[in-house]
Design an enzyme around this catalytic site. Structure first.
Site, short mmCIF file in Angstrom:
data_model
loop_
_atom_site.label_atom_id
_atom_site.label_comp_id
_atom_site.label_asym_id
_atom_site.label_seq_id
_atom_site.Cartn_x
_atom_site.Cartn_y
_atom_site.Cartn_z
N ASN A 11 -7.31 33.71 -29.53
CA ASN A 11 -7.20 33.00 -28.26
C ASN A 11 -6.64 33.84 -27.14
OD1 ASN A 11 -4.52 33.15 -29.04
ND2 ASN A 11 -4.05 31.02 -28.58
N LYS A 12 -6.32 35.11 -27.40
CA LYS A 12 -5.73 35.96 -26.37
C LYS A 12 -6.82 36.47 -25.41
CE LYS A 12 -1.43 35.73 -27.73
NZ LYS A 12 -1.52 34.77 -28.82
#
Length: 388
Positions: free
Chosen positions: A204-205
C-alpha cells in the site's frame, strides 16, 4: 461507473515491473542475491541524496536493526509516538526495551513542544544520559514517524535530541519522496536527518516491492554493520563463520526488480497524489464540519494518505466509513492508539491529548496513484451527500 469498487490504496504496476521481474526469473536470480538488489539500493540512495542504502525484508526489520545499532538494550527506554502503525513501536519490544508514548501535534507527527517539556520536566540529564525519573531507564533513542507522508518537525526535534544525547531513528516508511523546500533543511528528504532512516515498500506504500524495506544512516560504518546484521552476520562467507547474532532480513532480487521499476515512476506517482489531494481538499474544506488535514508548510510531501477530519462530531467517523462502504468505496479509521493496545497496557505515556482527539475523528479516503479525477469526484459526492 457508479458501482465500481474504489480501493483505499493499491499498487500501480504500469511501468517496467514485468520486464525487470521477467529478467530476474529468466536469469534465475530470484532469491537474496542478484544485480537488482544492489541496483535498487544504489538508485534509492541517489534519489534521497545519501551515499548508500541497505535493503531489508520490510520496514519493520529496518527499524529493528536501526534500534539495535543505536545501542538500545533491555534496560533502556525509547520515545515513540502513540499515533502510528504498531510496527513503528514493536521493534522496541523486540529488543526488550520499554516505549515512552508521546503525543502528536496537528501534523499528526510527534509534538516537539511536549517532547521538550518531557525531557526538561520528567527527566534528569547527567553524565550525558537522559534518565526518566519515573522508571529510572536511560532514554537512548526516539522513533520519529513521518505520518502519512507529512514531514515531522525535524527543525524542532533534532536540537532536542542533540541536547539530550538521544539517537534518532526516522520512520520514513510512509514518506519516501517528502522533502523540505524552505529553511535550513531545504532539499533534505525525510529519512535523512536522523542517525538512521527507514523506508517501506509494502503493497500500500507509494512504491512497492510487495514487501520490503531500506535503511539509510548518517554513519557509513553503522550502515555497513546494518548490512552485516541483515545478512546473517557472516564474517567469513565461504566457510560460514558468523561473529554476531544476525538476521535473515534480506530483500530478494525479485522484490528489488519490482522496486526498481516502481522507483522510476515515483515522481509521476507524487504528481498524481498531489493533484488528487488538492481536489479532495478544495471540495471537502467547503463542507461544514469537515476538513482535509494539511501537510507541513515549507515541504514537498509525497501525499501518501489523505485524512478527512470531523471537526466537532465524534460519532461521524464510523458512520461515514459505513456509508462509503455501501457505495463500494474503501476507507478506514486512523490507527488505534498504540498505548491503548493490549501488548502495551501500563506503558509510560506523557500528556496524550491531541492523539485521542484525532483518533476519534479521522477517516482515510482512497489515495491510490491510479485513482482518477472522476474517482475522486465520486468519493467527494458520497461524503457531501452524507454530511447533508
Amino acid at each position: 461507473m457508479a458501482d465500481e469498487f474504489i480501493a483505499l490504496s493499491v499498487p500501480n504496476l504500469k511501468g517496467n515491473e514485468l520486464k525487470y521481474v521477467t529478467d530476474a526469473v529468466e536469469t534465475e536470480w530470484v532469491s537474496t542475491a542478484g544485480p537488482y538488489v544492489s541496483d535498487f539500493e544504489k538508485k534509492l540512495a541517489e534519489y534521497v541524496h545519501v551515499p548508500a542504502a541497505v535493503s531489508t525484508q520490510n520496514g519493520t526489520s529496518a527499524l529493528h536493526i536501526s534500534l539495535m545499532l543505536c545501542g538500545v538494550t533491555r534496560e533502556d527506554a525509547v520515545i515513540v509516538p502513540t499515533l502510528t502503525f504498531i510496527a513503528a513501536v514493536n521493534p522496541t519490544k523486540y529488543i526488550g526495551a520499554e516505549p515512552i508514548f508521546m503525543d502528536c501535534d496537528d501534523s499528526l507527527c510527534m509534538d516537539p513542544v511536549k517532547l521538550k517539556k518531557f525531557c526538561e520536566e520528567e527527566c534528569d540529564f547527567t553524565d550525558g544520559k537522559l534518565i526518566d525519573r519515573a522508571t529510572g531507564r536511560h532514554i537512548k533513542a526516539m522513533v520519529v514517524v513521518h505520518v502519512f507522508g507529512n514531514m515531522a518537525d525535524m527543525e524542532a526535534i533534532l536540537p532536542i535530541a542533540e541536547k539530550y544525547n538521544i539517537r534518532v531513528v526516522e520512520d520514513a516508511t510512509e514518506a519516501l519522496g517528502t522533502y523540505y523546500t524552505e529553511g535550513k533543511f531545504a532539499g533534505r528528504f525525510a529519512g535523512t536527518f536522523g542517525d538512521f532512516g527507514c523506508y517501506s515498500f509494502n503493497g500500500n506504500k507509494i512504491i512497492t516491492t510487495g514487501g520490503g524495506g531500506m535503511i539509510v544512516a548518517k554513519n557509513p560504518e553503522e550502515l555497513a554493520h546494518a548490512k552485516h546484521l541483515t545478512t546473517q552476520a557472516k564474517a567469513d562467507q565461504a566457510n560460514f563463520i558468523h561473529d554476531e547474532i544476525g538476521f535473515n532480513y534480506r530483500m530478494t532480487n525479485l522484490q528489488a526488480a519490482l522496486g526498481l521499476a516502481q522507483l522510476e515512476q515515483l515522481e509521476d506517482f507524487i504528481k498524481t497524489k498531489t493533484a488528487n489531494y488538492n481536489q479532495y481538499k478544495e471540495a471537502i474544506d467547503k463542507i461544514d464540519g469537515l476538513h482535509v488535514q494539511d501537510f507541513r508548510p515549507g515541504t514537498r510531501s509525497n501525499y501518501w494518505f489523505y485524512s478527512v477530519v470531523f471537526e466537532n462530531d465524534e460519532t461521524g467517523r464510523d458512520a461515514l466509513i459505513e456509508e462509503l462502504k455501501e457505495n463500494h468505496i474503501q476507507s478506514r479509521p486512523i490507527w488505534g492508539l498504540i498505548s491503548d493496545q493490549l501488548p502495551y497496557e501500563g506503558a509510560r505515556t506523557y500528556d496524550l491529548v491531541k492523539a485521542p482527539w484525532y483518533w476519534k475523528r479521522v477517516v482515510n479516503v482512497p489515495c491510490s496513484t491510479n485513482l482518477t479525477s472522476e474517482g475522486v469526484d465520486r468519493v467527494i459526492s458520497v461524503i457531501r451527500n452524507f454530511m447533508s
